[in-house]
Motif scaffolding. Structure first.
Motif, PDB file in Angstrom:
ATOM      1  N   VAL A   5      22.273  48.624   5.864  1.00 24.62           N
ATOM      2  CA  VAL A   5      21.883  49.191   7.154  1.00 24.62           C
ATOM      3  C   VAL A   5      23.067  49.213   8.117  1.00 24.62           C
ATOM      4  N   ILE A  28      17.652  42.966   2.942  1.00 27.29           N
ATOM      5  CA  ILE A  28      18.305  43.875   3.890  1.00 27.29           C
ATOM      6  C   ILE A  28      19.575  43.229   4.401  1.00 27.29           C
ATOM      7  N   VAL A  30      23.114  44.027   7.087  1.00 25.84           N
ATOM      8  CA  VAL A  30      23.825  44.885   8.027  1.00 25.84           C
ATOM      9  C   VAL A  30      25.253  45.052   7.530  1.00 25.84           C
ATOM     10  N   VAL A  51      20.178  53.171   5.331  1.00 28.18           N
ATOM     11  CA  VAL A  51      19.450  53.464   6.567  1.00 28.18           C
ATOM     12  C   VAL A  51      20.358  53.235   7.768  1.00 28.18           C
ATOM     13  N   VAL A  53      19.791  52.604  11.759  1.00 27.50           N
ATOM     14  CA  VAL A  53      18.859  52.378  12.872  1.00 27.50           C
ATOM     15  C   VAL A  53      19.532  52.925  14.121  1.00 27.50           C
ATOM     16  N   THR A  77      21.654  58.934   3.129  1.00 26.66           N
ATOM     17  CA  THR A  77      21.332  58.036   4.249  1.00 26.66           C
ATOM     18  C   THR A  77      20.184  58.601   5.073  1.00 26.66           C
ATOM     19  N   ILE A 116      12.113  49.760   8.048  1.00 24.00           N
ATOM     20  CA  ILE A 116      13.373  50.014   7.340  1.00 24.00           C
ATOM     21  C   ILE A 116      13.118  50.097   5.839  1.00 24.00           C
ATOM     22  N   SER A 120      13.655  53.476   3.629  1.00 25.32           N
ATOM     23  CA  SER A 120      14.612  53.372   2.535  1.00 25.32           C
ATOM     24  C   SER A 120      13.995  53.791   1.212  1.00 25.32           C
TER      25      SER A 120
END
Length: 219
Positions: A5, A28, A30, A51, A53, A77, A116, A120
């Motif tokens: 993400v 998940i 980042v 993904v 955000v 994406t 999310i 995804s």
């Protein structure tokens, strides 16, 4: 499989809150943070996250343009918009830009994580609160062009009912209850609508319901 993400928001506290809760989530991670749309586009090209955000109102390139550039690219994406209640016009623009999810910033963090995962996996999600406000705002707009009812000529009366309920923001479970059918049958109708209307996901079905006038006539 870990969902990668990129967080995009010009408010460091928002990014920090999401980063903190994602750190404790096994599936998940980042992989990047951006404080404007241009940086989000650059990171998407560089990191190919699953993904992004995306906040909508940011200095420089806003979230709508960034969403458009990301979704028109060659990668896979997907974009989840994280918005506030006063962003109605921006959300409608982001619908057309290709976003697959619309969440509000006062949602529980666990619900944002769930969204999310849903996006995804290839599905789409719009928070009911966002949908209700979009419907109210859309109903007050002068029609820019004739309703696109011709696109719906190939669907059955029952499929039209399902599309109307999708446009009103109902979940599959709520659609099943409203029409007295099983959840599996509701999902089957949704799959047929996606195929017949050549729609990418549930978000595009919502757009079609709006623009064909189904939502306005159902209120």
């Amino acid at each position: 499989m870990t969902i990668r993400v990129v967080l995009t928001d010009d408010q460091p506290l928002v990014r920090a809150a999401l980063q903190m809760v994602i750190t404790d989530t096994a599936d998940i991670e980042v992989v990047g943070e951006a404080d404007d749309g241009a940086e989000a586009v650059r990171l998407t090209e560089e990191l190919a996250p699953d993904v992004v955000v995306m906040d909508l109102r940011m200095p420089g390139m806003d979230g709508i343009e960034a969403t458009r550039l990301i979704t028109m690219g060659t990668g896979s994406t997907r974009v989840v918009v994280l918005t506030t209640f006063d962003d109605d016009d921006h959300v409608y623009g982001a619908l057309h830009a290709g976003a697959s999810g619309f969440l509000v910033k006062d949602m529980a963090l666990d619900d944002i994580l769930a969204a999310i995962r849903i996006v995804s996996a290839g599905d789409a999600l719009i928070a009911p609160a966002v949908t209700r406000r979009l419907i109210k705002e859309f109903a007050t707009r002068p029609a820019a062009s004739p309703p696109r009812r011709s696109e719906l000529d190939g669907i059955t009366a029952r499929e039209r009912e399902v599309l109307t309920l999708v446009g009103r923001g109902l979940s599959n479970t709520e659609i099943a209850s409203e029409l007295s059918i099983s959840i599996a049958t509701a999902k089957t109708y949704l799959t047929r609508l996606l195929a017949k209307l050549n729609a990418r996901d549930r978000v595009q079905l919502v757009i079609l319901a709006y623009e064909a006038g189904l939502v306005a006539t159902s209120q």
